[in-house]
Scaffold this motif. Structure first.
Motif, mmCIF file in Angstrom:
data_model
loop_
_atom_site.group_PDB
_atom_site.id
_atom_site.type_symbol
_atom_site.label_atom_id
_atom_site.label_comp_id
_atom_site.label_asym_id
_atom_site.label_seq_id
_atom_site.Cartn_x
_atom_site.Cartn_y
_atom_site.Cartn_z
ATOM 1 N N LEU A 178 60.276 64.218 37.814
ATOM 2 C CA LEU A 178 59.525 63.181 37.421
ATOM 3 C C LEU A 178 58.239 63.493 37.933
ATOM 4 O O LEU A 178 58.087 64.529 38.589
ATOM 5 N N PRO A 179 56.995 63.166 37.449
ATOM 6 C CA PRO A 179 55.472 63.600 37.792
ATOM 7 C C PRO A 179 55.425 63.568 39.353
ATOM 8 O O PRO A 179 56.073 62.701 39.884
ATOM 9 N N LYS A 180 54.314 64.561 39.674
ATOM 10 C CA LYS A 180 54.047 64.502 41.238
ATOM 11 C C LYS A 180 53.729 63.506 41.781
ATOM 12 O O LYS A 180 54.055 63.099 43.078
ATOM 13 N N VAL A 181 53.025 62.271 41.131
ATOM 14 C CA VAL A 181 52.876 61.098 41.698
ATOM 15 C C VAL A 181 54.008 60.284 42.473
ATOM 16 O O VAL A 181 53.620 59.572 43.382
ATOM 17 N N MET A 182 55.169 60.449 42.102
ATOM 18 C CA MET A 182 56.523 59.755 42.693
ATOM 19 C C MET A 182 56.581 60.500 43.857
ATOM 20 O O MET A 182 57.370 59.877 44.518
ATOM 21 N N ARG A 183 56.262 61.662 44.248
ATOM 22 C CA ARG A 183 56.566 62.328 45.587
ATOM 23 C C ARG A 183 55.431 62.350 46.717
ATOM 24 O O ARG A 183 55.703 62.572 47.756
ATOM 25 N N GLU A 184 54.278 61.619 46.351
ATOM 26 C CA GLU A 184 53.363 61.589 47.105
ATOM 27 C C GLU A 184 53.570 60.466 48.311
ATOM 28 O O GLU A 184 53.829 59.270 48.181
ATOM 29 N N ILE A 185 53.272 60.878 49.369
ATOM 30 C CA ILE A 185 53.541 60.255 50.642
ATOM 31 C C ILE A 185 52.023 59.744 51.392
ATOM 32 O O ILE A 185 51.075 60.458 51.425
ATOM 33 N N HIS A 186 51.832 58.492 51.617
ATOM 34 C CA HIS A 186 50.704 58.113 52.040
ATOM 35 C C HIS A 186 50.322 58.656 53.632
ATOM 36 O O HIS A 186 51.387 58.693 54.504
ATOM 37 N N PRO A 187 49.144 59.204 53.576
ATOM 38 C CA PRO A 187 48.864 60.133 55.005
ATOM 39 C C PRO A 187 48.935 59.035 56.455
ATOM 40 O O PRO A 187 49.409 59.430 57.380
ATOM 41 N N LYS A 188 48.905 57.872 56.119
ATOM 42 C CA LYS A 188 48.862 56.714 57.334
ATOM 43 C C LYS A 188 50.386 56.139 57.354
ATOM 44 O O LYS A 188 50.920 56.127 58.285
ATOM 45 N N TYR A 189 50.834 55.457 56.454
ATOM 46 C CA TYR A 189 52.106 54.946 56.391
ATOM 47 C C TYR A 189 53.468 55.665 56.319
ATOM 48 O O TYR A 189 54.143 55.042 56.466
ATOM 49 N N LYS A 190 53.143 56.802 55.857
ATOM 50 C CA LYS A 190 54.418 57.793 55.668
ATOM 51 C C LYS A 190 55.336 57.441 54.531
ATOM 52 O O LYS A 190 56.673 57.406 54.755
ATOM 53 N N TYR A 233 60.554 66.324 29.534
ATOM 54 C CA TYR A 233 59.603 66.472 30.929
ATOM 55 C C TYR A 233 60.371 67.229 31.958
ATOM 56 O O TYR A 233 60.041 68.558 32.384
ATOM 57 N N GLY A 234 61.679 66.541 32.363
ATOM 58 C CA GLY A 234 62.017 67.186 33.783
ATOM 59 C C GLY A 234 62.672 68.488 33.426
ATOM 60 O O GLY A 234 62.352 69.172 34.554
ATOM 61 N N LYS A 235 63.394 69.130 32.468
ATOM 62 C CA LYS A 235 63.664 70.183 32.539
ATOM 63 C C LYS A 235 62.723 71.146 32.547
ATOM 64 O O LYS A 235 62.998 72.311 33.267
ATOM 65 N N LYS A 236 61.556 71.046 31.892
ATOM 66 C CA LYS A 236 60.524 72.156 32.117
ATOM 67 C C LYS A 236 59.853 72.243 33.447
ATOM 68 O O LYS A 236 59.492 73.102 33.716
ATOM 69 N N HIS A 237 59.897 71.040 34.094
ATOM 70 C CA HIS A 237 59.048 71.127 35.327
ATOM 71 C C HIS A 237 59.985 70.979 36.604
ATOM 72 O O HIS A 237 59.504 70.950 37.760
ATOM 73 N N SER A 238 61.383 71.115 36.599
ATOM 74 C CA SER A 238 62.135 71.144 37.625
ATOM 75 C C SER A 238 61.986 72.368 38.541
ATOM 76 O O SER A 238 61.343 73.370 37.985
ATOM 77 N N LEU A 239 61.951 72.050 39.820
ATOM 78 C CA LEU A 239 61.730 72.994 40.830
ATOM 79 C C LEU A 239 62.803 74.216 40.720
ATOM 80 O O LEU A 239 62.712 75.362 41.254
#
Length: 462
Positions: free
Chosen positions: A338-350, A453-459
Motif C-alpha cells: 500500500l502507499p507509503k503514507v500508511m507506514r509513516e510514524i508520527h515523530p512525537k506520538y510514535k 499497485y502492490g505487486k509493482k511496489h512490493s519491497l
C-alpha cells in the motif's frame, strides 16, 4: 503461475528489517489481556445472547458459547505460537507472508481489513442505538434524521453518534499505545464491574422453570447458535496485531490471547445462564436483552447502569478493532503493498497517525450510512479466513529452521492445528450464499488493487 506471487519473507529479515519504522515496545501481559477483553466483550454480551437464545439455542446458548470458544481457543493457540515466534505487527497477514507467500498474505490481510473495519462500524452503530436509548431516559432526544443509517423512507439520513464515537476512539489511538491502553484499562474495568453487578443481582431473581426446555431447538440449534455467537469472540486476534509493541512477546503474547479468551468465556456463560433464568428465552428477542431482563426483575436502577456499561463496553471494542486495522495498514504500507503514507510514524506520538485517520474516515462512512445488519454479514467470513490460514500455517512454521526453539508451542501438534482448520472451514460453510458472493466481490477488488499497485511496489521486488 508466476513464482513472484508466492515469494515468501525470510524470518530473520523480517525480525531485523525496518529498524527505522518500528513501533515502541510498551505493552505487558496484563495490558494484553485487557486489550483482548476490551475487544471481545461488547455487542456479544449486551445484544447477541437475547437474539440467539430466542431464535436458535434457548437456554442451551451456554453450549453455543462454549463451542465457539473452543474453536477460538484452538485458533488462539496457533496465533500464540506465530506471535511468539514472529513478534511483528500485521497478525495473520504477516504470518501468511512467511509460510504461504505474498499474494496469499495480501488476501488474508484484505480479509482482516474487512473484519476490523466492518466490526468497528457495526459496533459503532450499536453504540449509537444504546446511547439514544439512554439519553431518551433523561428526556434528551437526538433528531431522527441524524440518528440512523441513510434511509429516506424512515426519515434517517446519517448516524452522527456512530461517526462521533469512531472519531473519538481514533483520536485516542493517535496518542500512543500506552495512552490508549490506559484508557482501555479504565473502560474494561467499568464494564466488567457492570457485568458482575448484573450476575450478582440477577441470580437472586432466577426462576429455574425458565430453563425448561433447556435445548428447545435441539443440537442443530446449538450449532447454528455457535456460528452466530462466534461474532461475540471477534477481536482476540487483534491482540496479535500488538506483537511488535509487546515486551517479551514469547512469554506475554500467549498469556494475552488465551487469558482474554478464558475470562470472556466464563463471563459469557454466566450472563447467559442468569439471563435465560430471569426471562423465558421466548421473550428475549429484543435489542437490549440484559437491561430488559433486569428491568422485569424490578431493578430499574440496575438497568440504567447496565445501559451505561454497554455504551462503555462497545467503546473499547471499537478502540481495539481500529487499533488492529491501523497496525495492519502499517504492515501493508511497510511492505510496499500500500502507499507509503500508511507506514509513516508520527515523530512525537510514535503511532501511524495518518493511516489511523484514513481508516477512521472509511469506518465513519460505513457506520454513518449503512444499517448494522449489512455491516455484520461479512465480518465472520473475514475472520474465519484468517483463522484457517493461521491454523494450517503452523504445519509449515514448524518446518522452518530459522525459527528459534524457545517461545510458546501449540500442544498436541499437529492434531490441534488440523482440528482448528477443519472447525473453521465448517463454520465458513454455515455462512449464507449472499455472504459468499459479497466476499468474492471484496476479494476481486483486493486482487485488482494488488496487481494494479502492490505487486509493482512490493519491497520483495528488491
Amino acid at each position: 503461475m508466476n513464482k513472484s506471487l508466492f515469494r515468501r519473507k525470510n524470518v530473520d529479515d523480517l525480525l531485523n528489517a525496518n529498524n527505522d519504522v518500528q513501533l515502541s515496545k510498551t505493552l505487558g501481559p496484563f495490558a494484553l489481556i485487557l486489550l483482548g477483553v476490551g475487544a471481545i466483550i461488547g455487542t456479544g454480551i449486551f445484544i447477541l445472547p437475547g437474539t440467539v437464545a430466542a431464535e436458535h439455542s434457548g437456554p442451551a446458548i451456554i453450549f453455543s458459547f462454549v463451542i465457539a470458544a473452543i474453536v477460538c481457543a484452538l485458533a488462539g493457540m496457533c496465533y500464540s505460537e506465530f506471535a511468539s515466534a514472529v513478534p511483528v505487527t500485521g497478525s495473520a497477514y504477516t504470518y501468511s507472508y512467511i509460510v504461504f507467500g505474498e499474494v496469499i498474505a495480501w488476501l488474508v490481510g484484505w480479509a482482516l481489513l474487512l473484519e476490523y473495519g466492518l466490526a468497528a462500524a457495526a459496533v459503532a452503530t450499536g453504540w449509537s442505538a444504546y446511547l439514544s436509548s439512554l439519553l431518551a431516559g433523561f428526556n434528551i432526544h437526538i433528531p431522527l434524521a441524524f440518528s440512523g443509517p441513510f434511509n429516506p423512507a424512515e426519515n434517517t439520513y446519517i448516524n452522527l453518534p456512530a461517526i462521533f464515537i469512531v472519531v473519538l476512539t481514533s483520536f485516542l489511538l493517535t496518542l500512543g499505545s500506552k495512552e490508549s491502553t490506559r484508557f482501555n484499562t479504565i473502560m474494561v474495568f467499568i464494564k466488567v464491574v457492570v457485568i458482575l453487578l448484573f450476575i450478582i443481582v440477577g441470580i437472586f431473581y432466577v426462576e429455574p422453570d425458565n430453563w425448561q426446555p433447556f435445548m428447545p431447538f435441539g443440537m442443530s440449534g446449538v450449532l447454528s447458535g455457535a456460528a452466530l455467537v462466534f461474532f461475540a469472540y471477534l477481536g482476540f486476534d487483534a491482540v496479535s496485531s500488538a506483537a511488535e509493541e509487546v515486551k517479551n512477546p514469547q512469554r506475554n503474547m500467549p498469556i494475552g490471547i488465551i487469558g482474554s479468551l478464558f475470562i470472556c468465556t466464563v463471563l459469557y456463560v454466566a450472563v447467559s445462564l442468569v439471563l435465560t433464568g430471569l426471562v423465558s428465552y421466548t421473550n428475549l428477542n429484543v435489542s437490549d436483552p440484559v437491561s430488559y431482563a433486569i428491568q422485569l426483575a424490578g431493578q430499574e436502577w440496575i438497568a440504567g447502569i447496565i445501559s451505561l456499561g454497554a455504551i462503555v463496553g462497545m467503546m473499547t471494542v471499537i478502540l481495539v478493532m481500529c487499533y488492529g486495522g491501523t497496525r495492519l495498514l502499517f504492515a501493508l504500507g511497510r511492505d510496499g503493498l500500500l502507499p507509503k503514507v500508511m507506514r509513516e510514524i508520527h515523530p512525537k506520538y510514535k503511532t501511524p497517525v495518518k493511516n489511523t485517520w484514513i481508516f477512521a474516515a472509511l469506518i465513519s462512512l460505513c457506520a454513518g450510512l449503512l444499517p448494522i445488519d449489512k455491516l455484520t454479514e461479512l465480518v465472520n467470513m473475514g475472520t474465519l479466513i484468517a483463522f484457517t490460514m493461521v491454523s494450517i500455517g503452523i504445519l509449515w512454521l514448524r518446518k522452518n529452521k530459522e525459527i528459534s526453539e524457545g517461545g510458546f508451542k501449540v500442544p498436541l501438534f499437529p492434531f490441534i492445528p488440523i482440528v482448528s482448520f477443519v472447525l473453521c472451514i465448517f463454520l465458513i460453510l454455515q455462512l449464507s450464499v449472499q455472504t459468499w458472493i459479497a466476499c468474492g466481490i471484496w476479494f476481486v477488488i483486493g486482487l485488482l488493487l494488488y496487481f494494479g499497485y502492490g505487486k509493482k511496489h512490493s519491497l520483495m521486488n528488491k
